[in-house]
Enzyme design. Structure first.
Site, PDB file in Angstrom:
ATOM      1  N   CYS A  49      59.847  42.951  27.848  1.00  0.00           N
ATOM      2  CA  CYS A  49      59.798  43.963  26.781  1.00  0.00           C
ATOM      3  C   CYS A  49      61.157  44.196  26.142  1.00  0.00           C
ATOM      4  CB  CYS A  49      59.233  45.283  27.302  1.00  0.00           C
ATOM      5  SG  CYS A  49      60.356  46.178  28.395  1.00  0.00           S
ATOM      6  N   ASP A  80      36.059  39.268  35.920  1.00  0.00           N
ATOM      7  CA  ASP A  80      36.306  38.920  37.324  1.00  0.00           C
ATOM      8  C   ASP A  80      35.625  37.572  37.571  1.00  0.00           C
ATOM      9  OD1 ASP A  80      36.789  41.027  40.108  1.00  0.00           O
ATOM     10  OD2 ASP A  80      36.376  38.882  40.249  1.00  0.00           O
ATOM     11  N   CYS A 133      44.346  42.227  50.642  1.00  0.00           N
ATOM     12  CA  CYS A 133      43.406  43.024  51.427  1.00  0.00           C
ATOM     13  C   CYS A 133      42.653  42.147  52.427  1.00  0.00           C
ATOM     14  CB  CYS A 133      42.390  43.704  50.513  1.00  0.00           C
ATOM     15  SG  CYS A 133      43.120  44.927  49.428  1.00  0.00           S
ATOM     16  N   THR A 137      48.498  37.689  37.935  1.00  0.00           N
ATOM     17  CA  THR A 137      47.624  38.271  36.911  1.00  0.00           C
ATOM     18  C   THR A 137      48.219  39.564  36.367  1.00  0.00           C
ATOM     19  OG1 THR A 137      45.710  37.289  37.997  1.00  0.00           O
ATOM     20  CG2 THR A 137      45.265  39.060  36.431  1.00  0.00           C
ATOM     21  N   LYS A 172      30.776  39.141  40.456  1.00  0.00           N
ATOM     22  CA  LYS A 172      31.142  40.564  40.440  1.00  0.00           C
ATOM     23  C   LYS A 172      31.041  41.179  39.049  1.00  0.00           C
ATOM     24  CE  LYS A 172      34.237  40.686  44.410  1.00  0.00           C
ATOM     25  NZ  LYS A 172      35.620  40.946  44.885  1.00  0.00           N
ATOM     26  N   ARG A 190      34.265  48.799  50.260  1.00  0.00           N
ATOM     27  CA  ARG A 190      35.056  49.565  49.297  1.00  0.00           C
ATOM     28  C   ARG A 190      34.703  49.308  47.836  1.00  0.00           C
ATOM     29  NH1 ARG A 190      37.140  45.107  50.918  1.00  0.00           N
ATOM     30  NH2 ARG A 190      38.337  43.725  49.582  1.00  0.00           N
ATOM     31  N   LEU A 237      41.391  34.826  33.722  1.00  0.00           N
ATOM     32  CA  LEU A 237      41.958  34.927  32.382  1.00  0.00           C
ATOM     33  C   LEU A 237      43.339  34.292  32.328  1.00  0.00           C
ATOM     34  CD1 LEU A 237      40.933  38.664  31.806  1.00  0.00           C
ATOM     35  CD2 LEU A 237      39.623  36.614  31.252  1.00  0.00           C
TER      36      LEU A 237
HETATM   37 ZN   LIG Z   1      59.900  45.627  30.566  1.00  0.00          ZN
END
Ligand SMILES: [Zn+2]
Length: 259
Positions: free
Chosen positions: A246, A59, A186, A131, A83, A70, A107
């Protein structure tokens, strides 16, 4: 396993489906957790408590006052701390026997491939579509199982993409990447605190099941919760044969992908 470990994990070892063998798999496992916020907090805490041997917590944010409603890994005293570092401290306080690596970084694709390649399983606990899709691409490419969660306002979602299998959908099959997607954050829309705990806990439970090799994973099913009415629904979905992420894998088998 020594006596202290047998004691620490006794309530898991007592479960027939998990047992000593499953616990040993957890101790030997490495999990990448992307995001140490609302979902990552409970998910990581349960995995640390369960003795997952190596947790990599990534993070690039720092703890802010408005997170503490939260994001239960963090504390008032650690406002301003990264974090990932704050999370590492909390996880090691729960279980000092595991290894926790804190990555204070955003990342990119190359880094994700590197980190996913070292992981037995990935938990997507991030807060943005870019992400999520990047994590999915890396997991598809390296055939690493992905447990993805999301929560906003009162609604939460979680699903498992066991990308070791040829016949199962990936995240992109269900949520195709589009430029015009309105992203709810959020920060601007709000989120019920315990909702992220519910979704993050489901993610941890699915991760433990996959790592220990027990039960029926939430594969090909999207579990949704509306906390305002407290209704849970699971819908089945299939692999998209035209999926650009995929779709180049081995052809779909005749078996029902939504087992
Ligand atoms: Zn897929």
């Amino acid at each position: 396993m020594g006596d202290a470990q047998l004691m620490r994990y006794a309530r898991h070892i007592l479960l027939d489906e998990l047992g000593i063998e499953g616990q040993e798999r957890l101790l030997a496992a490495s999990v990448l957790i992307v995001g140490a916020g609302g979902l990552g907090s409970p998910a990581a805490a349960y995995l640390a408590a369960a003795g997952v041997g190596r947790l990599v917590l990534a993070d690039d944010d720092v703890v802010e006052l408005s997170n503490l409603q939260r994001q239960i890994l963090h504390t008032t005293a650690r406002i301003g701390t990264a974090k990932a570092e704050s999370g590492r401290e909390a996880l090691l306080a729960i279980n000092p026997e595991i290894e926790v690596q804190a990555l204070v970084e955003r990342l990119d694709d190359a880094r994700l491939l590197e980190l996913v390649g070292d992981a037995d399983l990935v938990l997507d606990c991030c807060d943005n579509f870019a992400t999520r899709h990047a994590v999915n691409r890396a997991c598809v490419a390296l055939r690493v199982p992905l447990v993805s969660g999301a929560a906003i306002r009162y609604s939460g979602q979680v699903s498992v993409y066991d990308l070791r299998r040829d016949d199962v959908p990936c995240y992109h099959c269900l949520f195709p990447e589009a430029d015009d997607v309105q992203e709810l954050r959020c920060a601007t829309t709000g989120v019920l605190g315990p909702l992220v705990g519910m979704v993050g806990s489901v993610q941890a439970a699915e991760a433990i099941k996959l790592l220990a090799g027990m039960g029926e994973p939430l594969v090909g099913r999207l579990l949704s919760v509306d906390a305002l009415s407290m209704q849970w629904h699971a819908i089945r979905f299939r692999r998209d044969p035209g999926c650009p992420v995929c779709g180049h894998r081995a052809p779909m088998s005749a078996a029902d992908p939504a087992r």
